[in-house]
Design an enzyme around this catalytic site. Structure first.
Site, short mmCIF file in Angstrom:
data_model
loop_
_atom_site.label_atom_id
_atom_site.label_comp_id
_atom_site.label_asym_id
_atom_site.label_seq_id
_atom_site.Cartn_x
_atom_site.Cartn_y
_atom_site.Cartn_z
N GLY A 24 0.55 -9.06 -1.44
CA GLY A 24 -0.70 -8.61 -0.83
C GLY A 24 -0.20 -8.51 0.56
O GLY A 24 -1.17 -8.40 1.65
N GLY A 27 -2.06 -5.77 3.09
CA GLY A 27 -3.61 -5.72 3.44
C GLY A 27 -3.99 -6.41 4.44
O GLY A 27 -2.95 -6.54 5.33
N GLN A 28 -5.09 -6.49 5.06
CA GLN A 28 -5.52 -6.90 6.05
C GLN A 28 -4.89 -8.15 6.42
O GLN A 28 -4.61 -8.25 7.72
CB GLN A 28 -7.19 -6.83 6.18
CG GLN A 28 -7.69 -7.10 7.51
CD GLN A 28 -9.12 -7.46 7.55
OE1 GLN A 28 -9.79 -7.67 6.62
NE2 GLN A 28 -9.63 -7.53 8.88
N ASP A 50 4.04 -6.31 -2.32
CA ASP A 50 2.77 -5.49 -2.34
C ASP A 50 3.04 -4.40 -3.51
O ASP A 50 4.15 -4.18 -3.74
CB ASP A 50 1.99 -5.05 -1.13
CG ASP A 50 0.69 -4.95 -1.11
OD1 ASP A 50 0.06 -3.90 -1.81
OD2 ASP A 50 -0.09 -5.63 -0.44
N ARG A 52 1.92 -1.51 -2.51
CA ARG A 52 2.21 -0.35 -1.64
C ARG A 52 2.89 -0.68 -0.34
O ARG A 52 2.95 -1.96 -0.12
CB ARG A 52 0.89 0.60 -1.26
CG ARG A 52 -0.01 -0.53 -0.58
CD ARG A 52 -1.48 -0.03 -0.32
NE ARG A 52 -2.23 -1.21 0.18
CZ ARG A 52 -2.92 -1.28 1.44
NH1 ARG A 52 -2.74 0.06 2.32
NH2 ARG A 52 -3.44 -2.19 1.93
N TYR A 158 -16.91 -9.68 -7.38
CA TYR A 158 -15.94 -10.55 -6.47
C TYR A 158 -16.27 -11.82 -6.37
O TYR A 158 -15.51 -12.79 -6.45
CB TYR A 158 -15.93 -9.82 -5.15
CG TYR A 158 -15.21 -10.46 -4.13
CD1 TYR A 158 -13.76 -10.27 -4.12
CD2 TYR A 158 -15.94 -10.89 -2.83
CE1 TYR A 158 -13.18 -10.77 -3.07
CE2 TYR A 158 -15.00 -11.45 -1.77
CZ TYR A 158 -13.58 -11.40 -1.72
OH TYR A 158 -13.03 -11.86 -0.76
N LYS A 162 -14.13 -15.39 -7.62
CA LYS A 162 -13.54 -16.41 -6.74
C LYS A 162 -14.02 -17.56 -7.06
O LYS A 162 -13.10 -18.69 -6.99
CB LYS A 162 -14.33 -15.89 -5.17
CG LYS A 162 -13.37 -14.67 -4.47
CD LYS A 162 -11.98 -15.11 -4.31
CE LYS A 162 -11.17 -13.96 -3.24
NZ LYS A 162 -9.78 -13.98 -3.35
P1 NAD Z 1 -6.98 -6.15 1.26
O1 NAD Z 1 -7.69 -5.45 0.34
O2 NAD Z 1 -6.81 -5.63 2.68
O3 NAD Z 1 -5.33 -6.55 0.84
C1 NAD Z 1 -5.10 -6.95 -0.53
C2 NAD Z 1 -3.43 -6.40 -0.77
O4 NAD Z 1 -3.47 -6.50 -2.24
C3 NAD Z 1 -3.50 -4.84 -0.55
O5 NAD Z 1 -2.56 -4.45 0.07
C4 NAD Z 1 -3.25 -4.16 -1.92
O6 NAD Z 1 -2.36 -3.18 -2.27
C5 NAD Z 1 -2.78 -5.50 -2.76
N1 NAD Z 1 -2.99 -5.61 -4.04
C6 NAD Z 1 -4.00 -5.06 -4.92
N2 NAD Z 1 -3.68 -5.21 -6.28
C7 NAD Z 1 -2.38 -5.58 -6.31
C8 NAD Z 1 -1.77 -6.08 -7.29
N3 NAD Z 1 -1.92 -5.79 -8.77
N4 NAD Z 1 -0.35 -6.47 -7.02
C9 NAD Z 1 0.04 -6.73 -5.95
N5 NAD Z 1 -0.63 -6.24 -4.98
C10 NAD Z 1 -2.01 -5.81 -4.80
O7 NAD Z 1 -7.58 -7.60 1.46
P2 NAD Z 1 -7.33 -8.85 2.38
O8 NAD Z 1 -8.76 -8.59 3.26
O9 NAD Z 1 -6.05 -8.72 3.07
O10 NAD Z 1 -7.50 -10.06 1.43
C11 NAD Z 1 -6.66 -10.92 1.10
C12 NAD Z 1 -7.13 -12.04 0.42
O11 NAD Z 1 -7.99 -12.77 1.25
C13 NAD Z 1 -8.02 -11.55 -0.72
O12 NAD Z 1 -7.87 -12.68 -1.88
C14 NAD Z 1 -9.20 -11.51 -0.41
O13 NAD Z 1 -10.46 -11.94 -1.49
C15 NAD Z 1 -9.48 -12.91 0.64
N6 NAD Z 1 -10.42 -12.86 1.55
C16 NAD Z 1 -10.67 -11.91 2.60
C17 NAD Z 1 -11.44 -11.63 3.62
C18 NAD Z 1 -11.59 -10.89 4.50
O14 NAD Z 1 -12.44 -10.65 5.25
N7 NAD Z 1 -10.42 -9.85 4.53
C19 NAD Z 1 -12.45 -12.66 3.50
C20 NAD Z 1 -12.58 -13.69 2.42
C21 NAD Z 1 -11.39 -13.53 1.27
C1 AKB Z 2 -15.71 -9.05 1.71
O1 AKB Z 2 -16.81 -8.64 2.46
O2 AKB Z 2 -15.52 -8.90 0.58
C2 AKB Z 2 -14.74 -10.06 2.18
C3 AKB Z 2 -15.13 -11.65 1.97
C4 AKB Z 2 -16.17 -12.11 2.92
O3 AKB Z 2 -14.62 -12.15 1.29
N1 AKB Z 2 -14.26 -9.65 3.54
#
Ligand code: NAD
Ligand code: AKB
Length: 332
Positions: A24, A27-28, A50, A52, A158, A162
């Site tokens: 991943g 991603g962000q 990832d 992509r 979601y 989790k």
């Molecule tokens: P994001 O959506 O920006 O990135 C996720 C990445 O996973 C993407 O680049 C996507 O292409 C990749 N992905 C999706 N399906 C896939 C697959 N089958 N195989 C491989 N890669 C795949 O999400 P994020 O914000 O970077 O979050 C990362 C993790 O952190 C997640 O588990 C999310 O639930 C958790 N999280 C994020 C936040 C937040 O605010 N960003 C908050 C709480 C938890």
């Molecule tokens: C979302 O809004 O889905 C995420 C999170 C808090 O898990 N940023």
């Protein structure tokens, strides 16, 4: 001097043994985390992956593999080819997008994690990081200063994934000794990559719109407070829990993690200190109900006690940095 040289040799040997896979990485969080892991442990020791391609910075600073976490054999092949010892498994579908495609999101969030836990057990990997979220909490949870243990009745696709994921992580630790470590991230705010389809995304978008158009239409209502955190703090916490001594990590489901708590009106006021003409309007959509089911602030005293976690950024410090960095990015 001798001691110093000795310490340098030990540090070198430890990082030589450590081989990290980030799943991943485009991603962000993955965008920032991959770079910081490469800074700390060496570009050659952190493999990004990832579905992509990732940012230029990630693509150019080390090895990148296209990987689908649902393809267990494909993941196994990458682990074996690169002699991976640790995985940061970030791939998931976030809250807003998951509501649009429940079955697909459940599959990616659950089967993806299950594949990683199974491979960690089978291949005896050293450590796994998996992020949970404040979304594990639900309408019956204490709204403010939410403790580590409370009622958990998530009502989003979601959040359900989790919470189930947390139970599986603890199960694999208890039954099979898989060293899995997790954090319940709040909404994360960063400037390197876009937010990935969550409910807290407004707090990233608002900075871009403030600079581009001096106005923002928010998809949450003005008093909807949520727990949030600046990315640098989240990355510190992530690497912090992964590098903590094993006996300090007492909770194997996931730790509460707190940074800043604010609502859209308050972040807008923080932006106005720098852009006085900035205006915010409100047009709540389906994400309003998701936000209302989550806590407004989190108590992370257990993480602080167990492995010394403490955040650094407050809202105004984050706003200053976000406006500066987003401004630089948009002017390129
Ligand atoms: P994001 O959506 O920006 O990135 C996720 C990445 O996973 C993407 O680049 C996507 O292409 C990749 N992905 C999706 N399906 C896939 C697959 N089958 N195989 C491989 N890669 C795949 O999400 P994020 O914000 O970077 O979050 C990362 C993790 O952190 C997640 O588990 C999310 O639930 C958790 N999280 C994020 C936040 C937040 O605010 N960003 C908050 C709480 C938890
Ligand atoms: C979302 O809004 O889905 C995420 C999170 C808090 O898990 N940023």
């Amino acid at each position: 001097m001798k001691i110093y040289q000795h310490e340098k040799i030990i540090t070198f040997n430890i990082s030589a043994m450590k081989k990290i896979l980030v799943i991943g990485a485009s991603g962000q969080i993955g965008t920032d985390l991959t770079i910081e892991l490469r800074n700390r442990f060496g570009n050659q020791n952190v493999i990004a992956s990832d579905l992509r391609n990732a940012s230029d910075e990630v693509m150019k600073s080390g090895v990148f593999e296209i990987l689908n976490v649902l393809d267990k054999d494909g993941v196994k092949d990458i682990i074996e080819r690169h002699n991976i010892t640790e995985i940061y498994h970030l791939a998931a579908i976030l809250s807003g997008n998951a509501e649009k495609e429940p079955a697909k999101s459940w599959d990616i969030n659950m089967q993806g994690l299950f594949n990683i836990l199974e491979l960690a057990k089978e291949l005896k990997l050293n450590k796994i990081f998996w992020p949970s979220s404040i979304a594990v909490f639900g309408p019956s949870t204490a709204k403010t200063n939410t403790p580590q243990f409370d009622i958990m009745d998530p009502n989003t696709v979601y959040g359900i994934s989790k919470l189930a994921g947390e139970r599986w992580c603890e199960y694999f630790f208890e039954k099979y000794g898989v060293d899995v470590r997790g954090l319940r991230y709040p909404g994360l705010i960063s400037y390197k990559a876009e937010a990935g389809g969550g409910t807290t995304d407004y707090a990233v978008e608002i900075y871009y719109e403030a600079i581009k158009n001096k106005k923002y239409e928010c998809f949450l209502s003005e008093n909807t407070a949520l727990p949030m955190m600046f990315m640098e703090d989240a990355i510190d916490a992530t690497i912090g829990i992964m590098e903590a001594d094993i006996e300090k990590v007492k909770i194997r489901s996931s730790y509460n993690l707190a940074g800043i708590s604010f609502d859209p009106k308050t972040i807008a006021e923080s932006i106005k200190k720098h852009i006085p003409e900035f205006e915010i309007t409100y047009k709540p959509d389906f994400r309003q109900a998701i936000a209302e089911s989550w806590p407004q602030s989190i108590n992370d005293s257990v993480a602080n006690k167990d492995w010394g976690w403490k955040h650094k950024y407050d809202l105004d410090k984050m706003t200053e940095l976000m406006l500066r960095e987003v401004g630089k990015k948009l002017s390129k």
